[in-house]
Design a protein around this motif. Structure first.
Motif, PDB file in Angstrom:
ATOM      1  N   VAL A  36       0.820  -1.221   0.000  1.00  9.00           N
ATOM      2  CA  VAL A  36       0.000   0.000   0.000  1.00  9.00           C
ATOM      3  C   VAL A  36       0.852   1.267   0.000  1.00  9.00           C
ATOM      4  CG1 VAL A  36      -0.254  -0.037   2.525  1.00  9.00           C
ATOM      5  CG2 VAL A  36      -1.921   1.208   1.160  1.00  9.00           C
ATOM      6  N   PHE A  37       2.054   1.204   0.597  1.00  9.97           N
ATOM      7  CA  PHE A  37       2.871   2.408   0.716  1.00  9.97           C
ATOM      8  C   PHE A  37       3.806   2.616  -0.479  1.00  9.97           C
ATOM      9  CE2 PHE A  37       1.899   1.124   5.159  1.00  9.97           C
ATOM     10  CZ  PHE A  37       1.058   2.190   5.452  1.00  9.97           C
ATOM     11  N   ASN A  38       3.759   1.732  -1.458  1.00 10.27           N
ATOM     12  CA  ASN A  38       4.625   1.834  -2.637  1.00 10.27           C
ATOM     13  C   ASN A  38       3.796   2.291  -3.853  1.00 10.27           C
ATOM     14  OD1 ASN A  38       6.152   1.320  -4.955  1.00 10.27           O
ATOM     15  ND2 ASN A  38       7.276  -0.355  -3.969  1.00 10.27           N
ATOM     16  N   GLU A  39       3.845   3.602  -4.139  1.00 13.09           N
ATOM     17  CA  GLU A  39       3.008   4.177  -5.193  1.00 13.09           C
ATOM     18  C   GLU A  39       3.214   3.534  -6.558  1.00 13.09           C
ATOM     19  OE1 GLU A  39       2.444   8.465  -5.539  1.00 13.09           O
ATOM     20  OE2 GLU A  39       3.314   8.617  -3.525  1.00 13.09           O
ATOM     21  N   GLU A  40       4.495   3.289  -6.879  1.00 15.47           N
ATOM     22  CA  GLU A  40       4.828   2.666  -8.166  1.00 15.47           C
ATOM     23  C   GLU A  40       4.146   1.308  -8.301  1.00 15.47           C
ATOM     24  OE1 GLU A  40       7.646   3.096 -10.678  1.00 15.47           O
ATOM     25  OE2 GLU A  40       6.860   5.113 -10.279  1.00 15.47           O
ATOM     26  N   ALA A  41       4.233   0.532  -7.229  1.00 11.50           N
ATOM     27  CA  ALA A  41       3.665  -0.817  -7.237  1.00 11.50           C
ATOM     28  C   ALA A  41       2.142  -0.738  -7.373  1.00 11.50           C
ATOM     29  CB  ALA A  41       4.059  -1.570  -5.966  1.00 11.50           C
ATOM     30  N   VAL A  42       1.524   0.196  -6.667  1.00  9.56           N
ATOM     31  CA  VAL A  42       0.068   0.335  -6.727  1.00  9.56           C
ATOM     32  C   VAL A  42      -0.354   0.731  -8.154  1.00  9.56           C
ATOM     33  CG1 VAL A  42      -1.947   1.536  -5.801  1.00  9.56           C
ATOM     34  CG2 VAL A  42      -0.067   0.922  -4.272  1.00  9.56           C
ATOM     35  N   ALA A  43       0.434   1.588  -8.770  1.00 13.91           N
ATOM     36  CA  ALA A  43       0.133   2.001 -10.152  1.00 13.91           C
ATOM     37  C   ALA A  43       0.127   0.798 -11.091  1.00 13.91           C
ATOM     38  CB  ALA A  43       1.146   3.045 -10.624  1.00 13.91           C
ATOM     39  N   LYS A  44       1.020  -0.164 -10.815  1.00 12.87           N
ATOM     40  CA  LYS A  44       1.089  -1.379 -11.657  1.00 12.87           C
ATOM     41  C   LYS A  44      -0.216  -2.162 -11.605  1.00 12.87           C
ATOM     42  CE  LYS A  44       5.994  -2.183 -10.898  1.00 12.87           C
ATOM     43  NZ  LYS A  44       6.908  -3.049 -10.140  1.00 12.87           N
ATOM     44  N   ILE A  45      -0.884  -2.166 -10.458  1.00 11.99           N
ATOM     45  CA  ILE A  45      -2.171  -2.885 -10.343  1.00 11.99           C
ATOM     46  C   ILE A  45      -3.179  -2.302 -11.331  1.00 11.99           C
ATOM     47  CG2 ILE A  45      -4.177  -3.315  -8.876  1.00 11.99           C
ATOM     48  CD1 ILE A  45      -2.415  -3.417  -6.471  1.00 11.99           C
ATOM     49  N   PHE A  46      -3.278  -0.975 -11.334  1.00 11.90           N
ATOM     50  CA  PHE A  46      -4.266  -0.327 -12.213  1.00 11.90           C
ATOM     51  C   PHE A  46      -3.955  -0.644 -13.680  1.00 11.90           C
ATOM     52  CE2 PHE A  46      -4.979   2.047  -8.329  1.00 11.90           C
ATOM     53  CZ  PHE A  46      -6.332   2.327  -8.365  1.00 11.90           C
ATOM     54  N   ARG A  47      -2.662  -0.660 -14.018  1.00 10.02           N
ATOM     55  CA  ARG A  47      -2.273  -0.968 -15.410  1.00 10.02           C
ATOM     56  C   ARG A  47      -2.606  -2.412 -15.768  1.00 10.02           C
ATOM     57  NH1 ARG A  47       2.337   2.353 -14.503  1.00 10.02           N
ATOM     58  NH2 ARG A  47       3.679   0.559 -14.125  1.00 10.02           N
ATOM     59  N   ALA A  48      -2.222  -3.338 -14.890  1.00 16.83           N
ATOM     60  CA  ALA A  48      -2.402  -4.764 -15.200  1.00 16.83           C
ATOM     61  C   ALA A  48      -3.879  -5.113 -15.374  1.00 16.83           C
ATOM     62  CB  ALA A  48      -1.789  -5.627 -14.092  1.00 16.83           C
ATOM     63  N   LYS A  49      -4.730  -4.519 -14.558  1.00 12.31           N
ATOM     64  CA  LYS A  49      -6.174  -4.820 -14.595  1.00 12.31           C
ATOM     65  C   LYS A  49      -6.918  -3.981 -15.619  1.00 12.31           C
ATOM     66  CE  LYS A  49      -9.067  -4.991 -11.320  1.00 12.31           C
ATOM     67  NZ  LYS A  49      -9.968  -5.986 -10.817  1.00 12.31           N
ATOM     68  N   ARG A  50      -6.244  -2.922 -16.110  1.00 10.21           N
ATOM     69  CA  ARG A  50      -6.898  -1.866 -16.906  1.00 10.21           C
ATOM     70  C   ARG A  50      -8.071  -1.304 -16.117  1.00 10.21           C
ATOM     71  NH1 ARG A  50      -7.592  -5.493 -21.752  1.00 10.21           N
ATOM     72  NH2 ARG A  50      -5.536  -6.455 -21.821  1.00 10.21           N
ATOM     73  N   ARG A  51      -7.791  -0.995 -14.866  1.00  6.11           N
ATOM     74  CA  ARG A  51      -8.819  -0.501 -13.951  1.00  6.11           C
ATOM     75  C   ARG A  51      -8.874   1.015 -14.011  1.00  6.11           C
ATOM     76  NH1 ARG A  51     -10.931  -2.674  -8.927  1.00  6.11           N
ATOM     77  NH2 ARG A  51     -11.218  -1.161  -7.268  1.00  6.11           N
TER      78      ARG A  51
END
Ligand code: TXA
Ligand code: MG
Length: 313
Positions: A36-51
């Motif tokens: 949750v505290f890693n912005e870059e990593a969280v951004a990857k979730i949105f990209r991978a899911k196309r959310r």
């Protein structure tokens, strides 16, 4: 990217600690997690899911002590829910602390918090050593994944790792309750039923769209849970009009021969199998899925919510 498949929670957690994204099982559906505290990593979730970026994520914790870093306060009703239902299929929306990056909560000043039940999820989260934000591990708009094969189908090559567990126990996403107002408001129904919540906090109520000027659960705006086939809600299999390239799921067996038919012994069984059945019908190229309505109490309310969303086009 190569997606690593593992059944080791330690190996999966290493990817989270290294800033990666990992799909993991919970008792509801599979989630796609990041620190949750890693912005870059969280951004990857949105990209991978196309959310869509306006849809906030739920933070998953291994134990109650991790909640303190995520929120500014846990009001009394939320505390009662935690005592009664954590770990379990319940998400509490609370005021977010300043340390939670905005990307995780889609810019909201609140955050959804949940402690999943189940040994593998618990081990994984404990090894991560940080709360893990995770939406369901499907491509945005598709039915939530209830087994790891489905995660692979949607996300192979776009996530770092999949933690392989059993098919999920419940099969529908968690109940979401907003605890930031004067009374708790159920934003999404799930296996923790409204009846059970009211037993703990009697003035808990269900959100209605005309309640508020703001849309309190942004995710509810987006199309959800829907297969490609047309979903038709019926009270009984007698209402089936079309059998060609058509399927049925429900509690009573249809008399007519369908291309696919799943007769469930209980509402629990129905809920557990629904999303995988939707996907199976899509892979088989079916055009219509008849879904039998169930009584709207307990888990039946959550099941009917998903069926109605799937049927709305
Ligand atoms: O069972 C579950 O909840 C699964 C597993 C992986 O934990 N997760 C899940 O996440 O279903 P997702 O992202 O697919 O759905 C989260 C829902 C969305 O409708 C979202 O809008 C709502 O919860 N939500 C999350 N944070 C919120 C917040 N701060 N305020 C209001 N609604 C929120
Ligand atoms: Mg989802």
């Amino acid at each position: 990217m190569k997606t690593e498949l593992t059944d080791s929670p330690e190996i999966a957690a290493r990817f989270i600690r290294a800033g990666g994204i990992v799909a993991f099982p919970t008792e509801t559906v599979y989630g796609l997690g990041a620190d949750v505290f890693n912005e870059e990593a969280v951004a990857k979730i949105f990209r991978a899911k196309r959310r869509p970026a306006d849809n906030p994520l739920i933070a998953h914790v291994a134990d109650v002590s991790q909640i303190a870093r995520l929120t500014v306060a846990v009001p009394a009703p939320a505390r009662l829910f935690i005592e009664a239902f954590f770990p379990g299929p319940l998400t509490l929306v609370l005021r977010r602390s300043e340390s939670v990056p905005l990307i995780a909560t889609a810019g909201l000043d609140t955050i959804g918090v949940r402690m999943p039940r189940g040994e593998l999820a618990h081990e994984f989260l404990r090894e991560c050593g940080t709360p893990v934000v995770a939406p369901s591990a499907n491509l945005s708009g598709r039915p939530s994944p209830t087994n790891w094969h489905t995660v692979l189908e949607d996300l192979d090559g776009s996530v770092d790792c999949i933690l392989k567990g059993e098919a999920t126990e419940i099969g529908l996403e968690s109940t979401v309750v907003d605890c930031t107002g004067s009374t708790p408001v159920v934003l999404r129904s799930g296996a923790v039923s409204i009846e059970a919540l009211k037993e703990v906090v009697p003035d808990t109520r269900v959100y209605r769209p005309d309640d508020d000027d703001v849309f309190r659960s942004p995710g509810m705006r987006h199309r959800h849970y829907a297969p490609n086939a047309v979903v038709v809600l019926v009270d009984s299999p007698d209402e089936i009009a079309e059998t060609e390239l058509a399927a049925f799921i429900g509690m009573d067996g249809p008399e007519r021969k369908m291309d696919r038919s799943l007769v469930c012994g209980s509402v629990e069984d129905y809920a557990r199998n629904l999303f995988a059945f939707f996907r199976d019908c899509d892979s088989a190229g079916l055009r219509t899925i008849y879904c039998q309505a169930v009584e709207e109490t307990g888990l039946g309310s959550a099941l009917m919510d998903r069926l109605r969303r799937a049927a709305a086009r």
